[in-house]
Every structure is written in structure tokens, then in C-alpha cells.
Motif scaffolding. Structure first.
Motif, PDB file in Angstrom:
ATOM      1  N   ARG A 161      59.733  46.179  13.264  1.00 56.97           N
ATOM      2  CA  ARG A 161      58.728  45.268  13.800  1.00 56.97           C
ATOM      3  C   ARG A 161      57.395  45.997  13.960  1.00 56.97           C
ATOM      4  NH1 ARG A 161      61.420  40.852  15.893  1.00 56.97           N
ATOM      5  NH2 ARG A 161      63.640  41.136  16.369  1.00 56.97           N
ATOM      6  N   ASP A 162      56.346  45.213  13.920  1.00 57.15           N
ATOM      7  CA  ASP A 162      55.012  45.787  14.090  1.00 57.15           C
ATOM      8  C   ASP A 162      54.727  46.185  15.535  1.00 57.15           C
ATOM      9  OD1 ASP A 162      54.499  45.451  11.408  1.00 57.15           O
ATOM     10  OD2 ASP A 162      53.572  43.459  11.674  1.00 57.15           O
ATOM     11  N   ASP A 163      55.472  45.604  16.480  1.00 56.98           N
ATOM     12  CA  ASP A 163      55.177  45.853  17.888  1.00 56.98           C
ATOM     13  C   ASP A 163      56.206  46.739  18.581  1.00 56.98           C
ATOM     14  OD1 ASP A 163      57.264  44.090  17.784  1.00 56.98           O
ATOM     15  OD2 ASP A 163      56.456  42.679  19.266  1.00 56.98           O
ATOM     16  N   SER A 164      57.111  47.374  17.817  1.00 64.62           N
ATOM     17  CA  SER A 164      58.116  48.260  18.421  1.00 64.62           C
ATOM     18  C   SER A 164      58.696  49.173  17.361  1.00 64.62           C
ATOM     19  CB  SER A 164      59.234  47.445  19.087  1.00 64.62           C
ATOM     20  OG  SER A 164      59.948  46.696  18.123  1.00 64.62           O
ATOM     21  N   GLY A 165      59.473  50.157  17.807  1.00 66.04           N
ATOM     22  CA  GLY A 165      60.139  51.076  16.895  1.00 66.04           C
ATOM     23  C   GLY A 165      61.630  51.130  17.151  1.00 66.04           C
ATOM     24  N   GLU A 226      59.392  50.535  22.824  1.00 59.03           N
ATOM     25  CA  GLU A 226      57.945  50.515  22.865  1.00 59.03           C
ATOM     26  C   GLU A 226      57.406  51.878  22.411  1.00 59.03           C
ATOM     27  OE1 GLU A 226      57.074  51.793  27.509  1.00 59.03           O
ATOM     28  OE2 GLU A 226      57.044  49.660  26.941  1.00 59.03           O
ATOM     29  N   GLU A 227      56.233  51.874  21.863  1.00 56.00           N
ATOM     30  CA  GLU A 227      55.632  53.104  21.370  1.00 56.00           C
ATOM     31  C   GLU A 227      55.518  54.122  22.508  1.00 56.00           C
ATOM     32  OE1 GLU A 227      52.550  53.279  17.878  1.00 56.00           O
ATOM     33  OE2 GLU A 227      51.467  53.061  19.770  1.00 56.00           O
ATOM     34  N   GLU A 270      56.829  55.409  17.096  1.00 59.08           N
ATOM     35  CA  GLU A 270      55.665  54.547  16.925  1.00 59.08           C
ATOM     36  C   GLU A 270      56.089  53.159  16.465  1.00 59.08           C
ATOM     37  OE1 GLU A 270      52.999  56.488  14.262  1.00 59.08           O
ATOM     38  OE2 GLU A 270      52.675  58.219  15.576  1.00 59.08           O
ATOM     39  N   ASN A 271      55.215  52.198  16.677  1.00 62.46           N
ATOM     40  CA  ASN A 271      55.506  50.833  16.245  1.00 62.46           C
ATOM     41  C   ASN A 271      55.713  50.786  14.737  1.00 62.46           C
ATOM     42  OD1 ASN A 271      55.209  49.941  18.875  1.00 62.46           O
ATOM     43  ND2 ASN A 271      53.059  49.342  18.614  1.00 62.46           N
ATOM     44  N   GLY A 272      56.676  49.967  14.328  1.00 62.60           N
ATOM     45  CA  GLY A 272      56.954  49.820  12.902  1.00 62.60           C
ATOM     46  C   GLY A 272      57.633  51.029  12.282  1.00 62.60           C
TER      47      GLY A 272
END
Length: 450
Positions: A161-165, A226-227, A270-272
Motif C-alpha cells: 500500500r502507498d500509506d503503509s509498509g 506505519e512508516e 517505509e510506505n509502499g
């Protein structure tokens, strides 16, 4: 895409190979059919369900739309709210046995495709899972129009996802027999957010009883992080199986440098991004298996005879090994018996074997083992020892500094010899010589009379 309400309310299904007690990630896109349907607008909604269960049970008991509707109604009775998207997992009776069933309710309008995804925890013993995508209701109330389905997918890796890792933890165990089975949940692992010192996940590996090489049981995903900065900590037991001693642990992040320790250094997620942390535990066998087998050969060999042996185990240096020793005896009738020899100050033990029998003895790694068979030469047996294809005529064999499984075969041979009635000793010749001389004299005397 497919339409579930095509000609009538219907259901599509997909069977997926699964690993028991391992999470499976699935996704699907759903949309109401509103375009060109009189009386509907894009905000009109269709509802469908996703039923997840054992494929073999579904093959026998979920064979038509009525069966699908019955499962959906049971799900509502077990907490799947009317008019609310979500899921419920419950047990349902099929053919006299209870089966775990998970049901999702998906409701979408016609403005766009709506993407759904979730995680399914595969039950124990379920190697084939069926996903059923069934029609529930349509905005038009026409069972021949509605519920569009597309982009169905399955994976053992969580989506990026773009908002999590995501964080994957892999566990390796070195130094063990590959056939050893390590109990479920042997290794406890914690994931922490370093910034606020918060524990974000705790879990244990393997996820099921598993051998060291069964990789699917040795990995775990922590998704939706979360990042931030994280650390992974493993609580390693000193001994997980009898016969093995813990040596050390190393870890590696994203295939970078291998570092010693049970606690990783700080690393970023990091996100993504997917980050992989692998731990490797190194073990050393504290015991080795010494296998002694018996063969009896020759025309006069006795297959039912017990042949006696003595075993002396010397531990470190030249000191006798005085602790108890376990063994398994494989009997000639195909059965086994196991027992423990109690320790003694000499480190000596005795046992017996018949033809076709063997004994598997657990001895400490690095020990010297002296195996001696009793003397059966007075019974006209010769004894040879076979080790790795080489035979030596002897009754005693010493295994020095044992560090792997060792096999010894003691072969006793007895061959019949035809009786002559004549003693080959020197005394017999003393009377044979005069007997020969008298025969000659008689022969010549008879000749003179003629």
C-alpha cells in the motif's frame, strides 16, 4: 468481469491450494449494475457474499444456490449484520461434522469499481480452500440483473500500500537432522516501534509442527505498518529438542550483512515497501546414533541364537561416560522396544541380538565407543565386523570421537564339515606306518608260495 445475476441469481467459485494455519490474502472488485437499468442511478446498490470454506466439504454439500443462501442466512444468525459490510466466522454442520465457514458481505454502488481485500486464516488440516462469490440482492430486485465481479486474486504475500509498509520475518534452523519435527510455537518473536517503544506484534514460529526445511511454516507477515523505525527481538530457547544444544543466532535484514545476535539493530519501514528480516539459529547435536546389527550366516548358522555384546562408552578425555543411555531395539519379528540403561562408573552396558535384529544407541557426541561380541569360537563361529562395506575378522570395534550416525554389522558364520573318523594328529601316523609295512610283507609272502 462476470455478472453473478446473469439469467438468475448465481454463484462462482475458485479452489485455492492453501497451507494450514498460514494466512492467505484475497481480493475482489465489486460493482452494482446500474447503467441502462430503468429506475436506477449510479448510487443504487447491489449486495454479494464471499463464502470461504474447506473445498472438499463444499464439493459435497454446497451444490446449488439454495445451499449458498442457507450458509448466508446462517452467517446472519451468527452476527453478520443486515445492511452492514463485514465478515463473520462460525462453525456449521455438514454431513455430521462441524466445519469452519467465513462469510463476507460486500455492498457496492454503480459509481465505480469497489476494491475489497482481506486475510483468511487457513484452519488446521485444510489444504484446499473454496471461495464462493454469490449473489445476495440487487438494486433492481431483478434476479437476472446485477452484481458485477472482477479482479479476483489470491496471495500469501500481503498487498503493498502507498500509506503503509509490510514486514516479513523468516526463521531458519541449522545443524539439525532435516527429518526432526520442531513443535509449533517454539520461537517467540516481538516487533517493536522504536520511536515510542510500542510493541506492534508478537507471534511464534513455526506456525505449525514443522521440519527445518518447511519454509511456509517458518515465516510470518506483519502488514500495514506505519512508516517508522523498528526492531525485531527473538527469545531463543537454549534447547528445543533432546539431543541438540543451542550454539548461536544470527540475523540479516533484506539480504544485507549477517550479524550475530537475537535482537536486530534499528531499521526503517517505509510506505509502499516490504522489509524482510531473517533469523538463523545454529544448533549442535549432543547425541549421535550408534547402530549395531547382527547377521548369522553359514549352513550351520543359528538364526534364533542370542549373541551377547558389551559396550563401553568413554566421555571426554579417558573418563567413562557415567550418565544414562537410551536405546531402541529392532526385534526380528518387526517390533521395537525402547529402554534406558542406567549410568554406572565404568560406562559399561550389555545387550544381545539375534539374526536380523539391531539396536540404535544414543551416545554423546565426541565419545569413544568400544563394542565387543562374546567369543563363540568354541561353537565353531567366526566373527567379522562390517563397517561402510569393509569387513574385518574381529570381535571388537572402537568408534573414536563419534560425530555422526555410525553403523556396525557383526556377522557370525558357521559352516558344516563332513566327519572323516580319522584324527589328523601325529599319533595316528604311528600306527598307520606299521600297518602299511605288514601289508607289504603279506603281499610278498603270498607271491613266493605261487
Amino acid at each position: 468481469y462476470a455478472e453473478l445475476n446473469c439469467e438468475t441469481a448465481g454463484t462462482l467459485y475458485q479452489d485455492v491450494l492453501t497451507i494450514p494455519e498460514i494466512d492467505l490474502y484475497w481480493k475482489a472488485s465489486h460493482r452494482a449494475r446500474t447503467a441502462g437499468v430503468e429506475g436506477l442511478n449510479q448510487n443504487s446498490q447491489d449486495t454479494m457474499c464471499v463464502i470461504i470454506m474447506d473445498a472438499e466439504i463444499a464439493e459435497q454439500y454446497v451444490v446449488n444456490q439454495s445451499d449458498v443462501n442457507q450458509i448466508y442466512d446462517t452467517a446472519r444468525q451468527n452476527g453478520l449484520g443486515t445492511g452492514e459490510d463485514g465478515s463473520v466466522t462460525f462453525t456449521m454442520n455438514f454431513g455430521g461434522s462441524s466445519t469452519s465457514v467465513t462469510v463476507w458481505r460486500l455492498t457496492s454502488d454503480g459509481t465505480q469499481w469497489h476494491d475489497y481485500e482481506s486475510t483468511y486464516s487457513v484452519p488446521e488440516g485444510q489444504y484446499l480452500t473454496r471461495f464462493l462469490f454469490g449473489a445476495v440482492s440487487t438494486a433492481s430486485n431483478d434476479i437476472t440483473i446485477g452484481n458485477l465481479l472482477d479482479d479476483v486474486g489470491f496471495s500469501q504475500t500481503p498487498p503493498i500500500r502507498d500509506d503503509s509498509g509490510n514486514l516479513q520475518i523468516i526463521k531458519n534452523v541449522d545443524g539439525m537432522n532435516p527429518e526432526e519435527v520442531i513443535p509449533q510455537g517454539t520461537f517467540d518473536i516481538t516487533v517493536k516501534n522504536v520511536v515510542d517503544d510500542a510493541v506492534v506484534a508478537t507471534f511464534s514460529l513455526p506456525t505449525t509442527d514443522a521440519r527445518p526445511g518447511q519454509s511456509n511454516a517458518w515465516n510470518y507477515w506483519v502488514s500495514g505498518l506505519e512508516e517508522g523505525i523498528y526492531q525485531v527481538i527473538e527469545d531463543t530457547p537454549s534447547e528445543i529438542l533432546q539431543g541438540y544444544q543451542y550454539v548461536s543466532t544470527t540475523y540479516c535484514i533484506n539480504n544485507d550483512e549477517t550479524i550475530g545476535g537475537c535482537e536486530t539493530g534499528n531499521f526503517s519501514v517505509e510506505n509502499g515497501e516490504n522489509v524482510r528480516v531473517s533469523f538463523t539459529n545454529n544448533y549442535m547435536q549432543t547425541e549421535q546414533t550408534l547402530i549395531v546389527s547382527k547377521e548369522v550366516s553359514g549352513s550351520m548358522g543359528e538364526s534364533s541364537k542370542d549373541f551377547s555384546f558389551s559396550l563401553q562408552i568413554m566421555g571426554s578425555g579417558t573418563s567413562p561416560y557415567t550418565k544414562e543411555v537410551s536405546y531402541v531395539k529392532n526385534l526380528s519379528d518387526g517390533t521395537q522396544s525402547s529402554d534406558v540403561w542406567q549410568g554406572n562408573v565404568e560406562g559399561n552396558h550389555v545387550f544381545s541380538l539375534k539374526h536380523g535384529e539391531s539396536i540404535e544407541i544414543q551416545v554423546p557426541t565426541g565419545a569413544d565407543c568400544v563394542i565387543t561380541e562374546s567369543d563363540y569360537s568354541t561353537d565353531y563361529y567366526t566373527t567379522t565386523i562390517r563397517v561402510e562395506g569393509t569387513e574385518t575378522e574381529n570381535r571388537t570395534y572402537t568408534v573414536q570421537d563419534i560425530n555422526s550416525e555410525t553403523r556396525l554389522v557383526f556377522v557370525n558364520e558357521r559352516i558344516a564339515s563332513a566327519p572323516t573318523g580319522v584324527d589328523s594328529g601325529s599319533a595316528s601316523w604311528l600306527w598307520m606306518i606299521p600297518f602299511s609295512l605288514s601289508t607289504v610283507l603279506l603281499f610278498f609272502g603270498h607271491k613266493r608260495r605261487v
